[in-house]
Design an enzyme around this catalytic site. Structure first.
Site, short mmCIF file in Angstrom:
data_model
loop_
_atom_site.label_atom_id
_atom_site.label_comp_id
_atom_site.label_asym_id
_atom_site.label_seq_id
_atom_site.Cartn_x
_atom_site.Cartn_y
_atom_site.Cartn_z
N GLY A 16 0.80 -1.22 0.00
CA GLY A 16 0.00 0.00 0.00
C GLY A 16 0.83 1.27 0.00
CG LEU A 68 -2.68 -2.62 -3.69
CD1 LEU A 68 -2.57 -2.03 -5.08
CD2 LEU A 68 -3.13 -1.58 -2.68
CG ASP A 69 1.10 -3.39 -3.34
OD1 ASP A 69 1.37 -3.14 -4.53
OD2 ASP A 69 0.89 -2.51 -2.49
CB SER A 70 -1.42 -9.90 -3.32
OG SER A 70 -1.63 -9.15 -2.16
#
Lengths: 298, 298, 298, 298
Positions: free
Chosen positions: D214, D240-242
């Site tokens: 994040g 997100l960001d995964s």
């Protein structure tokens, strides 16, 4: 037992063959190898192949399960030689995980590398036997005694080098030693000795070779003002600190670090780098070609 | 503007003084320095002090705000010399962040270091002026042109070294250059040239010095089979690749890497190491003592 | 004895005082400290000072020789408090190298961290006493026995946590333990226990925190497909794996590495990171401010 | 031209095929692949094979020269599917180095990653075409203009996300874009957009994921007091960001580093990690399996 322990323990149980090859690059070479393994019932578990484009030489490592394989260890080697290697003019070696390698450790006075090795033996991190520790000083005998390891001390090593080495070679033969680890041995071996164990004597040097070969590397590194120090593990050859490098690692130093600090930080590096090199050697992860190692797992 | 941008921009705005000292270790020395700063209204923002126990020499870096300080730049130096330095037999220099250093860049054909420097200039990462780029080839002129930077090309540098250097020194003087960056210049400077800018010529060498000095370090590293390659930034002295090391860094290579791969990975190292060294120089983070640097921020 | 050994042995012999301070940034603060040290006969050997510009808080570490200093240990603290600390509203602690810290080690079944610590104790790398090893399993007792270290095993730790901890706290008090090292203890301490040793319980967690807190970090790291694994040593606070980080380090993993390999590589990291954190703690190289550590020697 | 330049330029000239496979582990699978390549006249240049022992799945990368190979690009794929892949239930893709991939770059205001990419394009480090740069701000247009690259700015991206993305997707299709690089784009793409380019959108996140996902990772890292910061490049997925991590790297920070310093050091990491990930993607060095990447060259 925790999950981590179970994972550490259940591993490498079943016999595997590991093939290491270097060869002129010829069409069909990999096909021939994979065909050999498959045709006789082997299941491939790892395979790495690369080409040195300058020399047009290929390097190969293959690992397969011997469970259900058509041949015994000895036959495997013979059949491979006849059916594959000779056709392609390969240099090859085949190892079997069931043949536990026998390692001798040469030490002097520094305990850090020997202690690290002994720890790994004790927790069974390595599939290796250590029938013999050889030293030119009595200092580390207590470590050997603690774990009932045979410790042979030689006196006047410098003065009677040839005689001492002759007795050492007898001991190594008697104990069927496959390879030797110089865990900060601090003595230079004669060319005669080295030639008996080609690419089978592993040394740890306390610098980032080829920087600072020879004596007192930490002092030299301090004086030169390097910002990073290193350690290098390599096979011993006739020329000092010039054999094929197996593993290296480094650590930053800063403006407050004295020579003492370099030694302290460096000794931690030395033992990790040496143990990592031993791991690669035992697991047959590397081969030597023209004075360089090809290390397949790094 | 994002928070990151704001943070990048608001910084180092107010004038600061930076004092660098090396001195025989004498009682009261730090006290005298902090007393000087405090008594005349300076607020200390950073202070580092360490002792070389072998030589009994101390190294000090102190930074304070000039806001409200009793003296001008020139007076500060004079008063410090008289009231503090002479009593303790210190070697010292005082820098002021308002005096933006003037840097000349020497290049040849490789663009990677120059491009990296130009990027940092453009985003104002560094408080530095670059009045002049000097080269022995025309190749990188377009980079200079793109940002309206002055680019002076010298022909036949090898053949007319002394004459060329004489003209270069004139240009450097004319542009009030404080220090020089050799961004892969590929030429060896004469001792005469080097002696005009002691500890003020920063070079980048594409190996982990003292390993692989001189030409073709990537080829040598490949041939030696090292497992880690490096880059080294150092001040230029009369002896090739032997000046005080400012910064070094390394990266692992593996069995698949060719010389090409070493060059590709190494060039990324070179530019970061050079820029990190320039950062330390510009921010007065280091001093030189007996052929070594003391870098306070690493 | 080799030069390396001599250097390792002759060090830290004479008593030194180490002052750690955090304080609101006020004019004259460093001057007051250096004045205090100098006026009473101390010779400064190291000094670091930096400012947190957001909070306008300063962090200081100063070390001086007590040889010829005007006061005893206890007086030093009292005089410093009265003459310096109270004026500037400082938080401070003064340590003396002659007061050897007493460390308890808590273990469970994993031997790697305990073995590493025991090695360092044996070679006298650290100036520390270990009066007590506490465990919830008998597995590591042989290591303690080998070196005649006291080993207390507690059964049913999970079921009777409060009762067990009460007895442990008694033992710790009885043995005048200054700080505790959780060398892979695998038990969560109660808040009550933790509150008795604020910033004096050092844990090693086998991941790069804040990534992968809690159980099974190697399995989680493998599943997430990270390219680098880490280990983190931190002070224990009430919130699990969230205390101030003292030291971290990392190592690359590659596509051939299984969870087993991550564990093997990771355990080498864990022991080095934990030992490095213990070194910083013992040598009073750090202080804690707002949930972060300021580590002056890294 | 220097030797380094020659080496950089002569490389990857002749067409090669690159095969990426994941498959259930079945006997004869590697043999079938090497047999296919050899039988039709291909010369193998690289081959890597490993087994995920938990899932009994194998991962393979093979590269061979198309010079003298029996089939065209399209035929190669068809014949491989029919003769090999279907028998073994493989998932596979075959790439040809002659098919230069087309990359779109999405940017916002930060110039560091775009500048680094543009440099690599300019020196022809990568075999890639960039028909299109897309941005939600005008700030970086000058960089695009300088090299005559097409730069499309979209306004009000946040407010009209679906409409904007629809036009972006049209542009991407029109320019035959193969994959997208988010060079600090600072916008979250919709699931619809992401689903059009599965494992073909590469993002750079300025932390060591899964730590600090994040916004504001540098601020969070500073606050948490980590001793090492990182950057992570990954394929974008709906969460997100995964997405699958392609590359990560880290750098140490010390007690003097402010958030500004973390940003400065981190931006150098970000650009190197992103470029390294792009290199792996372009050179077909990786495949994705169960949310993880298998990267064969690291």
């Amino acid at each position: 037992m925790t999950k981590e322990e179970v994972l550490l323990k259940m591993s490498k149980k079943k016999e595997q063959a590991i093939l290491l090859v270097h060869s002129p690059d010829r069409p069909g070479l990999v096909r021939a190898i994979t065909d050999f393994i498959f045709s006789y019932g082997g299941n491939i578990q790892a395979l790495q192949y690369c080409v040195d484009m300058d020399d047009m030489v290929v390097f190969i490592r293959a690992k397969w399960s011997m469970e259900g394989f058509a041949f015994s260890r000895q036959e495997t080697e013979e059949v491979f030689r006849e059916k594959v290697a000779e056709k392609f003019d390969m240099k090859f070696r085949i190892f079997f995980t069931g043949n536990i390698p026998r390692m001798a450790i040469f030490v002097s006075k520094f305990p850090h590398c020997l202690s690290d090795i002994v720890y790994r033996l004790r927790v069974k991190e390595w599939d290796v036997e250590v029938p013999l520790i050889i030293s030119n000083h009595p200092d580390l005998k207590p470590i050997a005694d603690r774990y009932d390891m045979r410790f042979e001390q030689f006196r006047d090593v410098k003065e009677n080098k040839e005689e001492v080495e002759a007795r050492q070679l007898e001991l190594l033969a008697e104990h069927k030693v496959d390879f030797i680890v110089l865990a900060r041995y601090m003595q230079i071996l004669t060319n005669n000795f080295v030639s008996q164990y080609p690419n089978r004597i592993i040394n740890i040097h306390n610098s980032f070779l080829p920087a600072f070969p020879g004596a007192q590397p930490y002092q030299s590194a301090y004086k030169r003002g390097v910002k990073i120090i290193g350690a290098t593990s390599h096979y011993v050859t006739e020329e000092l600190d010039s054999g094929p490098i197996i593993e290296q690692d480094v650590i930053r130093v800063n403006y407050e670090d004295s020579v003492d600090d370099l030694i302290r930080k460096g000794q931690d590096l030395e033992k990790l780098v040496l143990s990592s090199a031993i791991w690669s050697h035992i697991n047959r992860e590397l081969l030597v070609y023209k004075g360089r190692t090809i290390v397949f797992n790094k």
